[in-house]
Design an enzyme around this catalytic site. Structure first.
Site, PDB file in Angstrom:
ATOM      1  N   VAL A   1       0.863  -1.185   0.000  1.00  0.00           N
ATOM      2  CA  VAL A   1       0.000   0.000   0.000  1.00  0.00           C
ATOM      3  C   VAL A   1       0.899   1.234   0.000  1.00  0.00           C
ATOM      4  CG1 VAL A   1      -1.782   1.282   1.230  1.00  0.00           C
ATOM      5  CG2 VAL A   1      -1.855  -1.222   1.191  1.00  0.00           C
ATOM      6  N   LYS A   2       0.639   2.126  -0.960  1.00  0.00           N
ATOM      7  CA  LYS A   2       1.494   3.298  -1.132  1.00  0.00           C
ATOM      8  C   LYS A   2       0.979   4.465  -0.300  1.00  0.00           C
ATOM      9  CE  LYS A   2       3.864   4.359  -5.405  1.00  0.00           C
ATOM     10  NZ  LYS A   2       3.698   4.809  -6.774  1.00  0.00           N
ATOM     11  N   ILE A   3       1.821   4.957   0.585  1.00  0.00           N
ATOM     12  CA  ILE A   3       1.461   6.086   1.449  1.00  0.00           C
ATOM     13  C   ILE A   3       2.519   7.176   1.270  1.00  0.00           C
ATOM     14  CG2 ILE A   3       1.164   6.846   3.852  1.00  0.00           C
ATOM     15  CD1 ILE A   3       0.215   4.026   4.526  1.00  0.00           C
TER      16      ILE A   3
END
Length: 375
Positions: free
Chosen positions: A144-146
């Site tokens: 998951v890209k944050i």
């Protein structure tokens, strides 16, 4: 080295410890078998996505029509439709890369999906959407890209502590990179306290490369002296090399050693934005100049093809470059260009670009929902 190795620069890159990822994903790439081919023939072992990539995928071709029709029938909002479409593509990508994931003990075979960038300044909303993406895609090889905003750091710690693997994106400055590493290690420490298996938690830290040169070159041109012009095209690589130095220092630290003994995996530096923006520069320079073991280089298709064709893997080891990199950044500072101001500007611009792409993606989907509903 035999001749075959010499004619396969991507194999050489992989052998040097760099994981080759593709910065692109679309239903077309999946359904035509293009991604499968890149994995089989071009040493691609991972995929990154962002709103811009999905916006351009949706704009061309009919491959999304059936799903769009279904979503229109359900009365889905544009945001719900974006979520459904992107998670479907990423799930397929994860499944396609599962054999790579298994063969590399979970290190590679990863696909990234981005939290809605409009939430970048909202810690709690970022956490909630990261959980939702993780549960919806439901594949263990997801990242998951944050974004590495101040507000994003706390979200990274929280979701890592829950066992969600993260690609931290939009890192420009060395100080922020240190904070990102700290957020990851803190999350691992919390996960360890609650008895989670640390070996299943993975992370990469996406350090943006070419944009640093674009911004600093522009400012060096404005300074206008010959001395300033001679510094052009070198800041991005110097910055990334110093990030790798930080990575090495962390791996040598007692704090990391304790986590590693408990089964933790290092957070790998990922070189992002590696397509060359200035045609005056070699089209493979952000790959060949950043070869180091335990890193990832995610490349747009054109950069991957260029490197496959004529890329070179330099023999220099990273640690011989640190002093020169530091000297270069000092010289740029000496020319009157503030590193802190550059990296702040780039973060703000990066968020604005992602927001714009996300809004375009939403608008494209809204348009297409209306079009299929009218048919």
């Amino acid at each position: 080295m035999n001749d075959h190795m010499r004619t396969d620069p991507l194999a050489e890159l992989s052998a040097a410890g760099v994981s080759v990822w593709l910065d692109d994903l679309s239903r077309e790439l999946l359904e035509r078998g293009d991604l499968e081919k890149l994995v089989a023939d071009q040493h691609v072992v991972g995929v990154t996505t962002n709103p811009t990539i999905f916006a351009s995928a949706l704009a061309k071709g009919e491959r999304y029509d059936a799903q769009l029709r279904e979503l229109a029938d359900q009365g889905a909002s544009p945001d719900e439709a974006v979520f459904a479409i992107t998670t479907a593509d990423v799930r397929e990508g994860c499944r396609l890369l599962r054999p790579v994931h298994d063969a590399t003990d979970g290190v590679d075979g990863r696909v990234s999906i981005e939290v809605d960038p409009r939430l970048a300044r909202d810690t709690q909303a970022t956490i909630a959407q990261a959980r939702n993406l993780w549960d919806t895609v439901d594949e263990g090889n997801l990242l998951v890209k944050i974004p590495a905003t101040q507000e994003g750091l706390a979200a990274i710690t929280t979701v890592i502590a829950e066992g969600i693997s993260v690609n931290v994106t939009l890192i420009f400055s060395l100080d922020r990179y240190r904070a990102v590493i700290d957020a990851y290690l803190t999350g691992l420490e919390q996960a360890h306290q609650t008895g989670l298996d640390l070996g299943r938690i993975h992370s990469v830290a996406s350090f943006f490369v070419s944009r640093v040169d674009t911004e600093i070159d522009r400012r060096l041109d404005a300074v206008g002296t010959e001395q300033a012009r001679n510094l052009k095209g070198r800041a991005a690589i110097a910055n990334a090399r110093l990030a790798y130095q930080i990575h090495e220092e962390v791996l040598a630290s007692a704090r990391w050693q304790r986590l590693a003994a408990a089964g933790a995996r290092p957070q790998r530096p990922l070189w992002a934005s590696t397509g060359v923006k200035d045609p005056a520069y070699p089209d493979t320079m952000y790959v060949s100049e950043l070869v180091a073991p335990g890193t990832v280089n995610t490349m747009p298709g054109a950069t991957l093809a260029a490197f496959a064709d004529h890329g070179t893997v330099t023999a220099t080891t990273m640690d011989t470059t640190y002093d020169a990199a530091r000297t270069l950044l000092d010289a740029i500072e000496g020319a009157g260009i503030s590193y802190d101001d550059v990296t702040r500007t780039l973060e703000a611009e990066g968020l604005a670009k992602f927001d714009k792409s996300w809004n375009e993606l939403g608008a494209t989907v809204a348009q297409q929902l209306n079009a299929v509903a009218a048919r």
